[in-house]
Design an enzyme around this catalytic site. Structure first.
Site, PDB file in Angstrom:
ATOM      1  N   HIS A  36       0.871  -1.038   0.094  1.00  0.00           N
ATOM      2  CA  HIS A  36       0.187   0.192  -0.207  1.00  0.00           C
ATOM      3  C   HIS A  36       0.731   1.311   0.080  1.00  0.00           C
ATOM      4  O   HIS A  36       2.083   1.211  -0.150  1.00  0.00           O
ATOM      5  CB  HIS A  36      -0.945   0.177   1.271  1.00  0.00           C
ATOM      6  CG  HIS A  36      -0.264  -0.271   2.519  1.00  0.00           C
ATOM      7  ND1 HIS A  36       0.766   0.489   3.076  1.00  0.00           N
ATOM      8  CD2 HIS A  36      -0.578  -1.368   3.478  1.00  0.00           C
ATOM      9  CE1 HIS A  36       1.227   0.140   4.182  1.00  0.00           C
ATOM     10  NE2 HIS A  36       0.472  -1.059   4.440  1.00  0.00           N
ATOM     11  N   HIS A  39       4.011   1.399   2.130  1.00  0.00           N
ATOM     12  CA  HIS A  39       5.257   0.835   1.463  1.00  0.00           C
ATOM     13  C   HIS A  39       5.847   1.490   0.273  1.00  0.00           C
ATOM     14  O   HIS A  39       7.019   1.596   0.104  1.00  0.00           O
ATOM     15  CB  HIS A  39       4.742  -0.748   0.874  1.00  0.00           C
ATOM     16  CG  HIS A  39       4.161  -1.639   1.815  1.00  0.00           C
ATOM     17  ND1 HIS A  39       2.830  -1.948   1.860  1.00  0.00           N
ATOM     18  CD2 HIS A  39       4.935  -2.287   2.937  1.00  0.00           C
ATOM     19  CE1 HIS A  39       2.725  -2.966   2.998  1.00  0.00           C
ATOM     20  NE2 HIS A  39       3.815  -3.120   3.544  1.00  0.00           N
TER      21      HIS A  39
END
Ligand code: PAF
Length: 286
Positions: A36, A39
């Site tokens: 997501h 990250h």
């Protein structure tokens, strides 16, 4: 083009060759996948600071306790690969279990005073599992820098200490938590939340703002702040229980009197989903 490697030997050989040719500085983003925006921020920081960025995608069985969500943890390698491709990641290392753990490791890593508090109290073998896999990945990849989100603040502090105590030759780079517009901290586990549960999950972030308000108005007693947070969160539907609410200094030592730079850390069950979040006091724009 992102290169997908699944074997330890392959990635070691590949990196050995690259290092011989270019002396590249390597940035490493360890993940359990289902990537997501949180990250993506880690990846972008690594891309900015290094010649080569490697992302590992591995749902590490060793850091899940019995009865936890290892089986249902979300996985989608194809989707993750296309995100990595878009972000210009050089290598994705996605090993299989038999590659990472050909036999059950006998090592047990404890960071005294850090592994057994907060998350560690409720998930006793969790941080030993995290440290084992992180250390294995560091030894496989030999990165110059590794990127960890502040969302898992205790994990960050533990990994920092692991690196310090063992003189592991790399730098740990902390990256601030990414939140949705409404304040919910991004986590792969948010996918478990039903819409009505997600609404209640916002109470975690909102409790931090409440705490900031109380502190700004002069309430500095940690006990009082923790009680106010508990009471506020428990008022919301779908909140099953609170595992802990703690206020600590930046090194996770509990405080009695709250000051700027201290951390609020909490773990809350929203329905059947256990969420963790934390907040640096002084970060709210009130
Ligand atoms: O933060 C995570 O996603 C995991 O704990 C990590 C660091 C990738 C180790 O499995």
């Amino acid at each position: 083009m992102t290169l997908l490697l699944r074997k330890i030997k392959e990635i070691r050989n590949y990196l050995r060759n690259i290092r011989c040719q270019n002396n590249s500085i390597v940035g490493f983003v360890p993940t359990m996948g289902y990537l997501h925006q949180g990250h993506i921020e880690l990846i972008r920081r690594s891309k900015m600071q290094n010649d080569l960025t490697i992302v590992s995608i591995y749902v590490n069985p060793l850091q899940f306790g019995a009865g936890e969500d290892f089986e249902r943890y979300p996985r989608d390698l194809e989707r993750d690969l296309s995100i990595c491709e878009e972000e210009g990641v050089d290598i994705v290392f996605a090993p299989l279990d038999e590659e990472m753990y050909p036999e059950k490791p006998l090592i047990n890593i404890e960071i005294q005073g850090l592994s057994n508090i907060l998350e560690g109290e409720f998930r006793p073998s969790h941080f030993s599992g995290v440290c084992t896999v992180v250390l294995k990945l560091f030894n496989i990849i030999l990165p110059d820098r590794a990127y960890f989100g502040e969302k898992d603040y205790q994990q960050l502090k533990i990994v920092e200490r692991l690196v310090k105590d063992l003189n592991i030759p790399l730098e740990i780079i902390p990256v601030p938590t990414v939140r949705d517009e409404d304040g919910l901290a991004l986590s792969s586990r948010n996918t478990y939340l039903k819409p009505e549960e997600r609404e209640s999950a916002l109470s975690l972030y909102r409790s931090f703002l409440l705490a900031e308000k109380l502190i700004k108005s002069g309430d500095r007693d940690a006990k009082l702040i923790k009680e106010a947070i508990r009471e506020f969160i428990m008022k919301h539907p779908h909140i099953k229980k609170i595992d802990y609410v703690e206020v600590t200094d930046p090194d996770l030592r509990p405080v009695e009197e709250v000051k700027e730079g201290d951390r609020i850390l909490l773990a809350v069950w929203v329905g059947n989903t256990r969420l963790i979040d934390n907040w640096r006091i002084g970060d709210a724009n009130l």
